[in-house]
Design an enzyme around this catalytic site. Structure first.
Site, PDB file in Angstrom:
ATOM      1  CG  ASP A  41     -18.424 -11.365 -19.809  1.00  0.00           C
ATOM      2  OD1 ASP A  41     -16.944 -11.388 -19.924  1.00  0.00           O
ATOM      3  OD2 ASP A  41     -18.910 -10.765 -19.028  1.00  0.00           O
ATOM      4  CE  LYS A  63     -14.521 -15.494 -14.988  1.00  0.00           C
ATOM      5  NZ  LYS A  63     -13.201 -15.959 -14.834  1.00  0.00           N
ATOM      6  CG  MET A 182     -24.930 -17.604 -12.300  1.00  0.00           C
ATOM      7  SD  MET A 182     -23.380 -16.981 -11.626  1.00  0.00           S
ATOM      8  CE  MET A 182     -24.027 -15.785 -10.237  1.00  0.00           C
TER       9      MET A 182
HETATM   10  N1  SAH Z   1     -24.350  -9.437 -15.297  1.00  0.00           N
HETATM   11  C1  SAH Z   1     -25.463 -10.202 -15.522  1.00  0.00           C
HETATM   12  C2  SAH Z   1     -25.428 -11.521 -14.744  1.00  0.00           C
HETATM   13  C3  SAH Z   1     -24.343 -12.390 -15.071  1.00  0.00           C
HETATM   14  S1  SAH Z   1     -24.236 -13.706 -13.963  1.00  0.00           S
HETATM   15  C4  SAH Z   1     -26.728  -9.668 -15.229  1.00  0.00           C
HETATM   16  O1  SAH Z   1     -26.965  -8.412 -14.725  1.00  0.00           O
HETATM   17  O2  SAH Z   1     -27.829 -10.003 -15.949  1.00  0.00           O
HETATM   18  C5  SAH Z   1     -24.745 -15.002 -15.202  1.00  0.00           C
HETATM   19  C6  SAH Z   1     -26.245 -15.405 -14.978  1.00  0.00           C
HETATM   20  O3  SAH Z   1     -27.162 -14.433 -15.526  1.00  0.00           O
HETATM   21  C7  SAH Z   1     -26.819 -16.757 -15.627  1.00  0.00           C
HETATM   22  O4  SAH Z   1     -26.398 -17.705 -14.997  1.00  0.00           O
HETATM   23  C8  SAH Z   1     -28.361 -16.439 -15.610  1.00  0.00           C
HETATM   24  O5  SAH Z   1     -28.708 -16.627 -14.223  1.00  0.00           O
HETATM   25  C9  SAH Z   1     -28.430 -14.998 -15.553  1.00  0.00           C
HETATM   26  N2  SAH Z   1     -28.664 -14.266 -17.027  1.00  0.00           N
HETATM   27  C10 SAH Z   1     -27.890 -13.636 -17.800  1.00  0.00           C
HETATM   28  N3  SAH Z   1     -28.529 -13.346 -19.137  1.00  0.00           N
HETATM   29  C11 SAH Z   1     -29.771 -13.847 -18.991  1.00  0.00           C
HETATM   30  C12 SAH Z   1     -30.982 -14.172 -19.947  1.00  0.00           C
HETATM   31  N4  SAH Z   1     -30.781 -13.731 -21.077  1.00  0.00           N
HETATM   32  N5  SAH Z   1     -31.890 -14.878 -19.429  1.00  0.00           N
HETATM   33  C13 SAH Z   1     -31.880 -15.393 -18.216  1.00  0.00           C
HETATM   34  N6  SAH Z   1     -31.086 -15.343 -17.415  1.00  0.00           N
HETATM   35  C14 SAH Z   1     -29.975 -14.570 -17.766  1.00  0.00           C
END
Ligand code: SAH
Length: 265
Positions: A41, A63, A182
């Site tokens: 991803d 995505k 998000m």
């Molecule tokens: N599976 C991922 C989430 C995927 S959805 C998890 O468990 O973290 C994508 C969202 O995750 C982004 O829009 C944001 O809200 C959050 N996100 C993912 N990585 C991030 C990071 N390093 N810092 C802040 N928010 C993050």
């Protein structure tokens, strides 16, 4: 393609954590080192990818909101094809694969195709991003628990057939700390919805962008100022929003030395 040919190895659905490889599990590291094919991803940190088998083929299937994305069905087909070729396939996702990662849908597709799959949990951004500021998401002195919600879904009053969004009035009523994934792109609408749902405009809020990466930025303000603060300070996706009095615990650990760009609003 012969749909009955068994794959030799279980496909590994692996959580890469939020960024810093220090937050990778040992299981994830082992799978990365043994991989023949990596399906990544966009949110997976380059420093994590650097730990993978250098001979592994890397396929990027990002995505991200607002950009052309790889169709989910295509990702399913790719995973199935590579696994049936007898290769060690690692499906690498940011954070945890089962937290807003479509991991459930991918497991369903693999099972339907008869491919064995294992899930290696990762550290989700909703816990690690607040923690980088010293915010303990379930601190019992502030709230009885935490709700992880998407800021992208429409209000559940909308009726156009897609998955319904959170029941915001019920969430506000619950008194749980809200950790919103998000939520940055539609932050003004989100704030308005929350205030209409009964959340106090003065509720403490934190936004943490690109947590656990060199680009980390964060701010602390009130709910009503969230959109303005995000714009003024130039925070960009991906970001986690935290709403609730637990935000007051922020910066009890001094990360400012490690991350000079960390600032309070
Ligand atoms: N599976 C991922 C989430 C995927 S959805 C998890 O468990 O973290 C994508 C969202 O995750 C982004 O829009 C944001 O809200 C959050 N996100 C993912 N990585 C991030 C990071 N390093 N810092 C802040 N928010 C993050």
């Amino acid at each position: 393609m012969n749909s009955s040919s068994p794959s030799l190895f279980p496909l590994s659905l692996v959580g890469a954590g939020p960024g810093d490889p220090d937050l990778l599990t040992l299981g994830a590291l082992r799978r990365l080192q043994q991989a023949d094919v990596l399906l990544c991803d966009e949110l997976v940190d380059a420093r994590v990818l650097a730990l993978a088998n250098p001979r592994a083929r890397r396929i990027f299937v990002g995505k991200r909101g607002g950009r052309p994305s790889t169709e989910q069905r295509f990702i399913h087909e790719l995973m199935i094809r590579e696994a049936r070729a007898g290769l060690r396939v690692v499906r690498l996702k940011g954070g945890d694969p089962f937290v807003f990662g479509r991991g459930g849908e991918e497991v369903d597709a693999l099972r339907a195709a008869g491919i064995a799959v294992e899930v290696l949990s990762g550290i989700t951004a909703g816990i690690a991003a607040p923690a980088s500021l010293g915010i303990p998401v379930t601190d019992r002195r502030h709230a009885p628990g935490v709700a992880f919600v998407t800021g992208q879904c429409r209000n559940n009053a909308d009726q156009d057939g897609g998955p319904s969004g959170p029941n915001w009035p019920a969430l506000v009523q619950s008194g749980l700390t809200l950790v919103i994934y998000m939520g940055l792109r539609q932050v003004d609408q989100l704030v308005q919805t929350l205030i209409e749902a009964g959340m106090a405009p003065q509720t403490q809020a934190a936004a943490i962008a690109s947590a656990h990466t060199p680009q980390q930025q964060s701010l602390i303000c009130t709910l009503e100022n969230l959109g303005h603060s995000i714009r003024t300070q130039g925070l960009r996706s991906p970001a986690i929003l935290v709403l609730g009095s637990v935000v007051a615990q922020a910066n009890h650990v001094d990360l400012a030395l490690q991350h000079p760009r960390l600032q309070q609003a």
